[in-house]
Enzyme design. Sequence first.
Site, mmCIF file in Angstrom:
data_model
loop_
_atom_site.group_PDB
_atom_site.id
_atom_site.type_symbol
_atom_site.label_atom_id
_atom_site.label_comp_id
_atom_site.label_asym_id
_atom_site.label_seq_id
_atom_site.Cartn_x
_atom_site.Cartn_y
_atom_site.Cartn_z
ATOM 1 N N SER A 96 -49.606 -68.019 62.660
ATOM 2 C CA SER A 96 -50.049 -68.681 61.425
ATOM 3 C C SER A 96 -51.303 -69.479 61.752
ATOM 4 O O SER A 96 -51.634 -69.684 62.924
ATOM 5 C CB SER A 96 -48.923 -69.620 60.978
ATOM 6 N N TYR A 124 -42.417 -75.974 61.519
ATOM 7 C CA TYR A 124 -43.073 -74.668 61.319
ATOM 8 C C TYR A 124 -44.247 -74.519 62.299
ATOM 9 O O TYR A 124 -44.367 -73.500 62.985
ATOM 10 C CB TYR A 124 -43.568 -74.581 59.873
HETATM 11 P P1 NDP Z 1 -41.703 -64.076 52.623
HETATM 12 O O1 NDP Z 1 -40.842 -65.234 52.273
HETATM 13 O O2 NDP Z 1 -42.237 -63.217 51.546
HETATM 14 O O3 NDP Z 1 -40.991 -63.161 53.697
HETATM 15 C C1 NDP Z 1 -40.171 -63.658 54.707
HETATM 16 C C2 NDP Z 1 -39.391 -62.496 55.252
HETATM 17 O O4 NDP Z 1 -38.588 -62.935 56.334
HETATM 18 C C3 NDP Z 1 -38.461 -61.892 54.220
HETATM 19 O O5 NDP Z 1 -38.612 -60.503 54.273
HETATM 20 C C4 NDP Z 1 -37.081 -62.321 54.654
HETATM 21 O O6 NDP Z 1 -36.126 -61.321 54.363
HETATM 22 C C5 NDP Z 1 -37.270 -62.440 56.164
HETATM 23 N N1 NDP Z 1 -36.336 -63.374 56.785
HETATM 24 C C6 NDP Z 1 -36.300 -64.714 56.691
HETATM 25 N N2 NDP Z 1 -35.294 -65.217 57.405
HETATM 26 C C7 NDP Z 1 -34.657 -64.158 57.973
HETATM 27 C C8 NDP Z 1 -33.539 -64.010 58.824
HETATM 28 N N3 NDP Z 1 -32.848 -65.073 59.255
HETATM 29 N N4 NDP Z 1 -33.176 -62.771 59.214
HETATM 30 C C9 NDP Z 1 -33.860 -61.690 58.792
HETATM 31 N N5 NDP Z 1 -34.947 -61.760 57.986
HETATM 32 C C10 NDP Z 1 -35.319 -62.971 57.579
HETATM 33 O O7 NDP Z 1 -42.895 -64.724 53.469
HETATM 34 P P2 NDP Z 1 -44.237 -64.146 54.088
HETATM 35 O O8 NDP Z 1 -44.352 -62.699 53.887
HETATM 36 O O9 NDP Z 1 -45.301 -65.041 53.631
HETATM 37 O O10 NDP Z 1 -43.986 -64.465 55.635
HETATM 38 C C11 NDP Z 1 -43.843 -63.491 56.628
HETATM 39 C C12 NDP Z 1 -44.275 -64.086 57.951
HETATM 40 O O11 NDP Z 1 -45.656 -64.427 57.874
HETATM 41 C C13 NDP Z 1 -43.534 -65.360 58.333
HETATM 42 O O12 NDP Z 1 -43.325 -65.367 59.737
HETATM 43 C C14 NDP Z 1 -44.514 -66.442 57.951
HETATM 44 O O13 NDP Z 1 -44.331 -67.610 58.686
HETATM 45 C C15 NDP Z 1 -45.824 -65.763 58.281
HETATM 46 N N6 NDP Z 1 -46.998 -66.350 57.651
HETATM 47 C C16 NDP Z 1 -47.171 -66.302 56.296
HETATM 48 C C17 NDP Z 1 -48.329 -66.822 55.744
HETATM 49 C C18 NDP Z 1 -48.631 -66.743 54.300
HETATM 50 O O14 NDP Z 1 -49.657 -67.303 53.869
HETATM 51 N N7 NDP Z 1 -47.844 -66.090 53.484
HETATM 52 C C19 NDP Z 1 -49.362 -67.455 56.569
HETATM 53 C C20 NDP Z 1 -49.052 -67.435 57.968
HETATM 54 C C21 NDP Z 1 -47.922 -66.908 58.473
HETATM 55 P P3 NDP Z 1 -34.752 -61.673 53.554
HETATM 56 O O15 NDP Z 1 -35.178 -62.304 52.282
HETATM 57 O O16 NDP Z 1 -34.086 -60.354 53.393
HETATM 58 O O17 NDP Z 1 -34.005 -62.576 54.459
#
Ligand code: NDP
Length: 254
Positions: A144, A157
């Site tokens: 991130s 985070y």
């Molecule tokens: P979303 O909330 O859209 O996606 C998060 C994903 O993680 C979901 O698919 C969710 O699936 C999965 N997830 C969360 N907890 C668990 C768990 N315990 N076990 C399995 N799956 C899990 O967020 P983003 O797409 O934005 O984030 C994706 C990644 O990118 C993260 O690591 C985030 O920190 C990172 N990121 C995002 C940024 C942004 O601007 N969006 C910027 C920088 C980094 P389910 O709902 O099925 O659990």
Amino acid sequence: MRLFDLTGRVAVVTGGNGGIGLGMARGLAAAGATIVVAGRNREKNAAAIAELKKLDSTALAVEVDVTDQRSCGEMVAAAVERFGRLDILINNAGTNIRKQPEEYTLEEWHTVLETNLTSAFTCSRAAYPEMCKSGGGKIINIGSMFSIFGGAFAVPYASSKGGIVQLTKGLAVAWAKDNIQVNAILPGWIDTELTRRAREQVQGLHDDVLRRTPAGRWGVIEDMAGAAVFLAGRGSDFVTGTAIPVDGGFAAMG
Ligand code: NDP
């Protein structure tokens, strides 16, 4: 040599059922990879598979909780049982809890660290023997801008995402001998469920991001595909231990 062709490669994408994970999964699928979408939510998993199949991709959904070591092992086993190998792992699943540092419970701290950082360690270790059997592999960890910068409302985070960069370097050094390249992608501000929640909770965030991002816009999940395909393919065989921002210039701005 076709540098960006992933035909015959099997990729597991944690959190591949939505947001950034789905953006990267679509990119890998379009480049020819077989995709295993790994998330907790069965409906989101099924919708992602339907979408990937429209790209003519072979895709499988696996229900996994990445905070559970056994579940991570089962995820890798399911991928290998169905497709016979594992070449690419994207450690993308993540979460955030936004508060001032003095307001977190220790449980909340652990939830964020275990979901974002420990899970990447656990899934990488589960994937390692299978990648060795395939003669090498590619691990892509999602960091991130908080891997670089601090944030008053995101201390656990940012700690987890700073850790992702060091985890990436350590695994890259340890597993180079096995022909496994380990790299991180550091997304800027991308429009997803996670950041929609952030915009509700942090006043002014939407406009601050526009002002602070040289590209002058929020990223979209499609922006994440190119770097993922590069780091998953032969074109990056001599690239390891690095962290590539995909951020519209956010990290370059003084
Ligand atoms: P979303 O909330 O859209 O996606 C998060 C994903 O993680 C979901 O698919 C969710 O699936 C999965 N997830 C969360 N907890 C668990 C768990 N315990 N076990 C399995 N799956 C899990 O967020 P983003 O797409 O934005 O984030 C994706 C990644 O990118 C993260 O690591 C985030 O920190 C990172 N990121 C995002 C940024 C942004 O601007 N969006 C910027 C920088 C980094 P389910 O709902 O099925 O659990």
